[in-house]
Design a protein around this motif. Sequence first.
Motif, PDB file in Angstrom:
ATOM      1  N   GLN A 218       0.839  -1.191   0.000  1.00  0.00           N
ATOM      2  CA  GLN A 218       0.000   0.000   0.000  1.00  0.00           C
ATOM      3  C   GLN A 218       0.876   1.243   0.000  1.00  0.00           C
ATOM      4  N   VAL A 219       0.756   2.047  -1.038  1.00  0.00           N
ATOM      5  CA  VAL A 219       1.539   3.279  -1.154  1.00  0.00           C
ATOM      6  C   VAL A 219       0.930   4.333  -0.243  1.00  0.00           C
ATOM      7  N   ASP A 220       1.763   4.914   0.603  1.00  0.00           N
ATOM      8  CA  ASP A 220       1.312   5.906   1.573  1.00  0.00           C
ATOM      9  C   ASP A 220       2.049   7.210   1.309  1.00  0.00           C
ATOM     10  N   SER A 221       1.321   8.314   1.308  1.00  0.00           N
ATOM     11  CA  SER A 221       1.927   9.612   1.026  1.00  0.00           C
ATOM     12  C   SER A 221       2.866  10.060   2.136  1.00  0.00           C
ATOM     13  N   ASP A 224       8.483   9.404   1.688  1.00  0.00           N
ATOM     14  CA  ASP A 224       9.022  10.137   0.540  1.00  0.00           C
ATOM     15  C   ASP A 224       9.327   9.151  -0.592  1.00  0.00           C
ATOM     16  N   LEU A 225       9.743   9.702  -1.735  1.00  0.00           N
ATOM     17  CA  LEU A 225       9.892   8.879  -2.941  1.00  0.00           C
ATOM     18  C   LEU A 225      10.943   7.785  -2.761  1.00  0.00           C
ATOM     19  N   GLN A 226      12.093   8.135  -2.207  1.00  0.00           N
ATOM     20  CA  GLN A 226      13.151   7.138  -2.055  1.00  0.00           C
ATOM     21  C   GLN A 226      12.766   6.055  -1.061  1.00  0.00           C
ATOM     22  N   GLN A 227      12.056   6.408  -0.001  1.00  0.00           N
ATOM     23  CA  GLN A 227      11.595   5.399   0.952  1.00  0.00           C
ATOM     24  C   GLN A 227      10.588   4.459   0.298  1.00  0.00           C
ATOM     25  N   GLN A 228       9.693   5.005  -0.504  1.00  0.00           N
ATOM     26  CA  GLN A 228       8.728   4.152  -1.194  1.00  0.00           C
ATOM     27  C   GLN A 228       9.424   3.180  -2.139  1.00  0.00           C
ATOM     28  N   ARG A 229      10.438   3.652  -2.836  1.00  0.00           N
ATOM     29  CA  ARG A 229      11.161   2.766  -3.745  1.00  0.00           C
ATOM     30  C   ARG A 229      11.803   1.614  -2.972  1.00  0.00           C
ATOM     31  N   ARG A 230      12.445   1.908  -1.846  1.00  0.00           N
ATOM     32  CA  ARG A 230      13.099   0.851  -1.072  1.00  0.00           C
ATOM     33  C   ARG A 230      12.085  -0.126  -0.489  1.00  0.00           C
ATOM     34  N   LEU A 231      10.968   0.388  -0.016  1.00  0.00           N
ATOM     35  CA  LEU A 231       9.959  -0.482   0.595  1.00  0.00           C
ATOM     36  C   LEU A 231       9.305  -1.398  -0.434  1.00  0.00           C
ATOM     37  N   ILE A 232       8.989  -0.855  -1.608  1.00  0.00           N
ATOM     38  CA  ILE A 232       8.379  -1.689  -2.647  1.00  0.00           C
ATOM     39  C   ILE A 232       9.358  -2.774  -3.096  1.00  0.00           C
ATOM     40  N   ARG A 233      10.613  -2.415  -3.212  1.00  0.00           N
ATOM     41  CA  ARG A 233      11.610  -3.388  -3.690  1.00  0.00           C
ATOM     42  C   ARG A 233      11.791  -4.542  -2.712  1.00  0.00           C
ATOM     43  N   TYR A 251      12.564  -3.167   8.476  1.00  0.00           N
ATOM     44  CA  TYR A 251      11.567  -2.130   8.175  1.00  0.00           C
ATOM     45  C   TYR A 251      12.036  -0.777   8.699  1.00  0.00           C
ATOM     46  N   LEU A 252      12.527  -0.746   9.938  1.00  0.00           N
ATOM     47  CA  LEU A 252      13.015   0.514  10.510  1.00  0.00           C
ATOM     48  C   LEU A 252      14.252   1.014   9.760  1.00  0.00           C
ATOM     49  N   HIS A 253      15.059   0.095   9.295  1.00  0.00           N
ATOM     50  CA  HIS A 253      16.243   0.486   8.506  1.00  0.00           C
ATOM     51  C   HIS A 253      15.830   1.149   7.185  1.00  0.00           C
ATOM     52  N   LEU A 254      14.831   0.598   6.521  1.00  0.00           N
ATOM     53  CA  LEU A 254      14.394   1.167   5.245  1.00  0.00           C
ATOM     54  C   LEU A 254      13.780   2.550   5.433  1.00  0.00           C
ATOM     55  N   TYR A 255      13.123   2.790   6.549  1.00  0.00           N
ATOM     56  CA  TYR A 255      12.528   4.099   6.784  1.00  0.00           C
ATOM     57  C   TYR A 255      13.566   5.120   7.254  1.00  0.00           C
ATOM     58  N   THR A 256      14.328   4.777   8.278  1.00  0.00           N
ATOM     59  CA  THR A 256      15.238   5.751   8.895  1.00  0.00           C
ATOM     60  C   THR A 256      16.551   5.899   8.149  1.00  0.00           C
ATOM     61  N   GLY A 257      16.971   4.857   7.427  1.00  0.00           N
ATOM     62  CA  GLY A 257      18.283   4.887   6.810  1.00  0.00           C
ATOM     63  C   GLY A 257      19.405   4.567   7.774  1.00  0.00           C
ATOM     64  N   LEU A 258      19.093   4.233   9.019  1.00  0.00           N
ATOM     65  CA  LEU A 258      20.118   3.854   9.984  1.00  0.00           C
ATOM     66  C   LEU A 258      20.717   2.502   9.595  1.00  0.00           C
ATOM     67  N   PRO A 259      22.000   2.303   9.864  1.00  0.00           N
ATOM     68  CA  PRO A 259      22.632   1.028   9.483  1.00  0.00           C
ATOM     69  C   PRO A 259      22.096  -0.139  10.293  1.00  0.00           C
ATOM     70  N   LEU A 260      22.141  -1.332   9.698  1.00  0.00           N
ATOM     71  CA  LEU A 260      21.692  -2.541  10.385  1.00  0.00           C
ATOM     72  C   LEU A 260      22.706  -3.018  11.424  1.00  0.00           C
ATOM     73  N   ASP A 261      23.969  -2.695  11.222  1.00  0.00           N
ATOM     74  CA  ASP A 261      25.023  -3.065  12.186  1.00  0.00           C
ATOM     75  C   ASP A 261      25.032  -4.573  12.453  1.00  0.00           C
ATOM     76  N   GLU A 262      24.906  -5.348  11.400  1.00  0.00           N
ATOM     77  CA  GLU A 262      24.883  -6.793  11.597  1.00  0.00           C
ATOM     78  C   GLU A 262      26.220  -7.345  12.071  1.00  0.00           C
ATOM     79  N   HIS A 263      27.288  -6.567  11.910  1.00  0.00           N
ATOM     80  CA  HIS A 263      28.608  -7.024  12.348  1.00  0.00           C
ATOM     81  C   HIS A 263      28.828  -6.860  13.839  1.00  0.00           C
TER      82      HIS A 263
END
Length: 343
Positions: A218-221, A224-233, A251-263
């Motif tokens: 579901q596309v939500d206004s 922003d455009l870049q967040q929508q692109r990442r979420l759809i992908r 999900y929080l990473h795709l919205y905030t852009g904060l790193p996942l820090d998996e290491h």
Amino acid sequence: MTQSRSSPAVRIQLTPMQIPEALPVGGLTFASTENMDAASCSLLLHPGHPSEMIVHVENFKSRPLQVNLSVEGNFPSEWCQIITDGNEIAPNKKMDVSLYFSIPDTFFEDQEAINSGKKDKLTLNFRSLVTVHIDQGTDNEEIHRSEYFDLYIRPYTAYMEFLPILYREIDFIGRFMKIFEQAFQPIIDSYNVMWANLDPLTSPQALLPFMAHWVAWQVDSVWDLQQQRRLIRRAVELYRWRGTRKGLRLYLHLYTGLPLDEHLPNEADKHISITEPFGPSFIIGDAQIGNAVLAGGQAYHFVVRLRSNISSGIINEQLIQRIIEQEKPAFCTYELTIENPPS
């Protein structure tokens, strides 16, 4: 390579860097030895693609010569630029000068001769020569000219590479193939980049709702455009991990852009930290009245802590809560802490 008229002072030689494979002759006349010799002293020019003619000036005298070059021809002077390292030729030495030809990429579109109502033909062939001034402005001034060389302006066509060499030597076929290239090449180019239209990160914005429908997103206004692109992908991946720590962190990473820090092995050190507050369980002999807790903590409860940075900007707390409510299991409770950078 072609040689100028004999000169007691200097000799001028011309070397084109791009020789035409075909000369403009009437009908479908195949190349002959004479045509090949004529082509070797001609220069092929493609609009938007630079080409060079190298001028070799050899000094036959026993003294240094001061030379100045100029180019004459029935073409606009701004098409040619003379590039040289100096103006002096040592005795019995040679100097190379580059004639840098550059034709505007809109040459064919800007020609007034092809407008409706005009009877003039479009000029595609030009003649030129090089003039060498020796000791200009002195009593010993001499002027020497090279032989004439031709400039042929032709549209570049990659389709000629698919023809046998025999047909490439016919000027008419080259221009005829350009018609087919202009008609079919846009379709081929669109097919070659079709993958980019099907990738949410590179597709046109108008296609995003259609692609979101493919993955039931579901596309939500509010995004922003870049967040929508990442979420759809990565929508399918979010569906796969829904209800888990990994899915919520993604999900929080795709919205905030904060790193996942998996290491980072320690959960508390990550920018997106999701922890469960377990304390020590009830142990006989070590428990004290007032602080003994059965099961070691609150069941089905977790804590989300976001550590923002300057690059990610301020985080919308209400939107974060909405994401957590959507992704967590219904029976779980949570606490949210957002550490925004100091303003």
